[in-house]
Design an enzyme around this catalytic site. Structure first.
Site, PDB file in Angstrom:
ATOM      1  N   GLY A  63      -0.889 -26.046   2.284  1.00 21.35           N
ATOM      2  CA  GLY A  63       0.091 -26.104   3.073  1.00 21.35           C
ATOM      3  C   GLY A  63       0.303 -24.800   3.903  1.00 21.35           C
TER       4      GLY A  63
ATOM      5  CD1 TRP B 237     -10.478 -27.346   7.442  1.00 24.67           C
ATOM      6  CD2 TRP B 237      -8.320 -27.196   7.863  1.00 24.67           C
ATOM      7  NE1 TRP B 237     -10.401 -27.684   8.781  1.00 24.67           N
ATOM      8  CE2 TRP B 237      -9.093 -27.433   9.139  1.00 24.67           C
ATOM      9  CE3 TRP B 237      -7.159 -26.501   8.243  1.00 24.67           C
ATOM     10  CZ2 TRP B 237      -8.623 -27.399  10.082  1.00 24.67           C
ATOM     11  CZ3 TRP B 237      -6.477 -26.529   9.473  1.00 24.67           C
ATOM     12  CH2 TRP B 237      -7.380 -27.093  10.454  1.00 24.67           C
TER      13      TRP B 237
ATOM     14  CE  LYS C 107     -13.963 -42.071  14.717  1.00 19.19           C
ATOM     15  NZ  LYS C 107     -12.938 -41.220  15.148  1.00 19.19           N
TER      16      LYS C 107
END
Length: 608
Positions: A103, A73, A485
């Protein structure tokens, strides 16, 4: 967010690596890769899904008995093949070191400059490539020693797995601030960032502690702590969920998980026959007797569940409560109180910001800690004195649904427990509360039956770019959760406000192009809320009202009403969030977004 799998065996471990990445896909990623020892070092990387990486591995005939794999990511550098892990050193034409990393390395710029001066050429924008070159620079025939030396130079958070072309059947791992586990098999050993990655491979798991470095070989593993001293870590038997849950009749995991909420709530309440401190651990009665206030630390959706709990704890248990965004808490001057119960909330139990905030709170002298978490083997559970494990089951969709409602159930149980501890819950009230909790799964099912009406609402949201959510009191955090949401899966910009704040600014945004979602329970603030709704109508705003059946709010031009069941008292927020989940889900489906894996987001946020 980012996933690691590593293996040392006497068989081809490439299928294990790829399957492990598939099990970690729910965490969120934008690139993936695998590297294996094949008389040297070879790799495959992709900016597509793991399935495409698998096809690439098969097409290239990539196989080996030692290897590492990763889902990334993006933090440093855009999602691209050259930024994808594993990274090589000294370079791609003569790779000696292959490394993956979760990390963030905070001193990567200084290390990069130092390594460039030493002749290393960087081909990515990542902080991870710095670690690979640093290990290579320090390598002198012993990978374990090189990694131990390298991590002493790193500042920040990391979990790494690395192997060397010159040392087959050896992978070295290290962790600081990011989770890493070891799996033990018969004549083979594994590394992973999550036990789920090794489901079906081994159930014998070692959870590495902060600063540990591990030497993974065929015959077993050796671990040293941050001081370089050999240590033994407990081997646990962990039955990890495979992560390959069947969708059944549902289109997406999020929809499935919305409809699993009655069962998840029932499972969470399964062992609750009475209200007592031991629900939170054997030492809970002693801990609760030593506290007179509560501090809740959480991020995102978990922060909103904590915000609801603040209303409960102060109104029912009469105990002063503050709720802090974990990522902000440790960077400000606060006033510590050793008689505070520090409550962390996390679905995964690995949320980096919340773990860091917990550590900060303890450093300030607040030692009474409790976590509400969905993963019993997580770092958060291991770090806290007390815990309550929700029984939501594996949540695959990035947007949390059943984890949120089960967190609310756990927090309500904590409220009742503290109220009883301080003599504010009578025997009669306890019986009534338990009855209401036991009926909660049935009440949620009745709200889920309103799905067709939420679909009709969602159709009106599809062409919109903005939306406003309103709530008051106990339901303001539910409005915040509803807005979150909608924005995270449909990409519609949504904001939530306490309805009484409309005239202090947000009313300027209201037009007939701005749908206004209103959470309208039949509580003490209903009449005030109705006045706020009239303020919206007077400016041409269109209202979508989620109202309890007995609120007497009627549909009329500009006011669309979805009728909820009767008001459910203090537990009403758990019911009112359900249609907001469905509204967001069906709006996203109609807009054609990737509901379960929304862009730029990750399920488990393991970096700051």
């Amino acid at each position: 967010m980012c996933g690691i799998v590593g293996a040392v065996a006497q068989r081809d471990i490439t299928p294990i690596l790829v399957e492990g990445l598939k099990r970690l896909e729910y965490r969120g990623y934008d690139s993936c890769g695998v590297a294996v020892h094949v008389g040297g070092v070879k790799r495959a990387r992709s900016t597509s899904r793991v399935a495409e990486l698998q096809a690439q591995v098969q097409a290239e005939g990539l196989s080996g008995s030692t290897g590492i794999a990763h889902t990334r990511w993006a933090t440093h550098g855009v999602p691209s093949t050259h930024n994808a892990h594993p990274h090589f050193s000294p370079d791609e034409t003569r790779p000696r070191i292959a490394l993956v990393h979760n990390g963030i390395i905070e001193n990567h710029e200084a290390l990069r400059a130092e390594l460039q001066a030493a002749g290393y050429v960087f081909v990515s924008q990542t902080d991870t490539e710095v670690i690979a070159h640093l290990v290579d620079q320090l390598y002198d025939g012993d990978l374990f020693a090189a990694v131990q030396a390298a991590v002493k130079r790193l500042q920040g958070a990391y979990a790494i797995a690395v192997f060397c072309a010159a040392e087959p059947h050896r992978v070295v791992g290290a962790r600081e601030g990011s989770p890493l586990i070891v799996g033990l098999g018969q004549g083979e050993s594994f590394l992973a960032s999550d036990a789920m990655a090794l489901a079906g491979v081994t159930d014998q798991i070692i959870y590495l502690e902060e600063g540990d470095v591990v030497d993974v070989q065929l015959g077993g593993v050796a671990i040293v702590d941050a001081a370089g001293k050999p240590v033994e870590r407990k081997v646990r038997t962990v039955q990890a969920h495979s992560g390959q849950a069947e969708l059944g009749p549902y289109r997406h995991y999020m929809q499935k998980e919305i409809f699993e909420q009655p069962r998840a709530i029932a499972d969470t309440l399964d062992s609750v026959e009475r209200i007592h401190p031991e629900l939170f651990g054997d030492e809970a009665a002693k801990v609760f007797s030593q506290i007179d206030r509560v501090l809740i630390l959480a991020c995102g959706t978990s922060y909103y569940s904590g915000s609801v709990a603040r209303y409960w704890l102060e109104s029912i248990a009469k105990i002063p409560t503050s709720v802090e965004i974990a990522s902000e808490y440790r960077y400000r001057e606060s006033v510590p109180d050793p008689r505070t119960l520090v409550v962390t909330i996390s679905q995964s139990g690995e949320t980096a910001d919340t773990l860091a905030a917990l550590k900060h709170a303890r450093g300030l002298g607040m030692q009474h800690t409790l976590t509400i978490c969905n993963v019993e083997t997580s770092a958060m559970v291991r770090e806290c004195k007390l815990h309550f494990i929700t029984r939501a089951g594996a949540e695959i969709g990035v947007a949390s649904t059943k984890a949120f409602t089960t967190q609310l159930v756990a927090l309500y149980l904590l409220t009742l427990t503290l109220a009883k501890q301080f003599g504010r819950l009578s025997a009669g009230a306890e019986t009534a509360e338990l009855k209401a909790l036991r009926h909660l799964p049935a009440a949620v099912r009745s709200v889920l039956a309103l799905e067709p009406q939420t679909i009709a609402f969602a159709e009106q949201f599809v062409p919109r770019d903005n939306a406003l959510f309103l709530g008051r009191g106990l339901h303001y955090p539910i409005a915040l959760e509803g807005a979150l949401k909608l924005k995270e899966i449909s990409y519609i910009h949504a904001e939530a406000y306490p309805a009484g704040e409309l005239k202090h600014g947000p009313l300027a945004l209201v037009t007939d192009a701005m749908p206004v979602v209103t959470v309208a329970p039949n509580d003490a603030l209903l009449e005030k809320l109705k006045s706020n709704m009239q303020e919206v109508r007077a400016r041409g705003g269109v209202l979508y009202v989620f109202a309890d059946d007995d609120t007497h709010i009627e549909p009329q031009p500009g006011i669309h009403v979805l009728r909820m069941p009767e008001h459910y008292g203090a537990l009403s927020p758990i019911l009112h969030v359900i249609p907001l989940q469905l509204l967001a889900y069906h709006t996203a489906v109609a807009r054609g977004t990737d509901v379960d894996k929304p862009r730029n987001l990750a399920k488990s946020v393991t970096v700051e």
